[in-house]
Design a protein around this motif. Sequence first.
Motif, short mmCIF file in Angstrom:
data_model
loop_
_atom_site.label_atom_id
_atom_site.label_comp_id
_atom_site.label_asym_id
_atom_site.label_seq_id
_atom_site.Cartn_x
_atom_site.Cartn_y
_atom_site.Cartn_z
N THR A 154 -9.09 8.75 3.99
CA THR A 154 -9.01 7.30 4.09
C THR A 154 -8.31 6.73 2.88
N PHE A 155 -7.24 6.01 3.12
CA PHE A 155 -6.49 5.38 2.03
C PHE A 155 -7.21 4.14 1.53
N GLY A 156 -7.17 3.96 0.22
CA GLY A 156 -7.60 2.72 -0.39
C GLY A 156 -6.47 1.71 -0.35
N ASP A 157 -6.60 0.67 -1.13
CA ASP A 157 -5.65 -0.43 -1.08
C ASP A 157 -4.39 -0.18 -1.88
N GLY A 158 -4.42 0.80 -2.77
CA GLY A 158 -3.22 1.11 -3.54
C GLY A 158 -2.99 0.15 -4.70
N THR A 159 -2.11 0.58 -5.60
CA THR A 159 -1.72 -0.22 -6.77
C THR A 159 -0.22 -0.48 -6.72
N THR A 160 0.15 -1.74 -6.71
CA THR A 160 1.56 -2.09 -6.75
C THR A 160 2.03 -2.11 -8.20
N LEU A 161 2.88 -1.18 -8.54
CA LEU A 161 3.44 -1.10 -9.90
C LEU A 161 4.80 -1.76 -9.91
#
Lengths: 111, 113
Positions: A100-107
Amino acid sequence: LAKTTQPISMDSYEGQEVNITCSHNNIATNDYITWYQQFPSQGPRFIIQGYKTKVTNEVASLFIPADRKSSTLSLPRVSLSDTAVYYCLVVRGTNAGKSTFGDGTTLTVKP
Amino acid sequence: SAVISQKPSRDICQRGTSLTIQCQVDSQVTMMFWYRQQPGQSLTLIATANQGSEATYESGFVIDKFPISRPNLTFSTLTVSNMSPEDSSIYLCSVKGQKDGYTFGSGTRLTVV
């Protein structure tokens, strides 16, 4: 499967080292940690994986403390082309199935 | 790592119609995974496709809406049925590697009008 939590966004400048931390408090003994990079209009691309301590490859390092409840992706000397979304994903080690993927980090890397 | 060919890369469809998305892998894999990614959001797992058995769907996704075929160990299709504008998303297939995490197809950008 362990739920992951990451910062929503991070800013950096070219040439700096970037560290993105992921929390996975409920990680199980057989689970390992993977990280992905995704550019707009593309599928995620595998960066690195690890189980404990430190792993390094040609693009990144992954630091995992002894309790394994978090992990840190380290990107050395980022460039503008490293601007992307980064996801950490906990993978079940035995008969690996869904994750399950989390929300991620936009760099965002700035000049 | 595996190489996945996914098509179509994009499509614009009329509401009420269906679209079938294909994924071809260059090696045999037991499980293939189908994800949906809505604009600006993370990936949501739709279902896991196993060869020789029915797909396993996640909560909120049903077979009538997203029928999946898995005729062999290198190929799978996902159909988005009776489409509405809410189905406009990117759909991705994925397989799990031995030592290099998951490999994803390039995605299918679907727009329903």
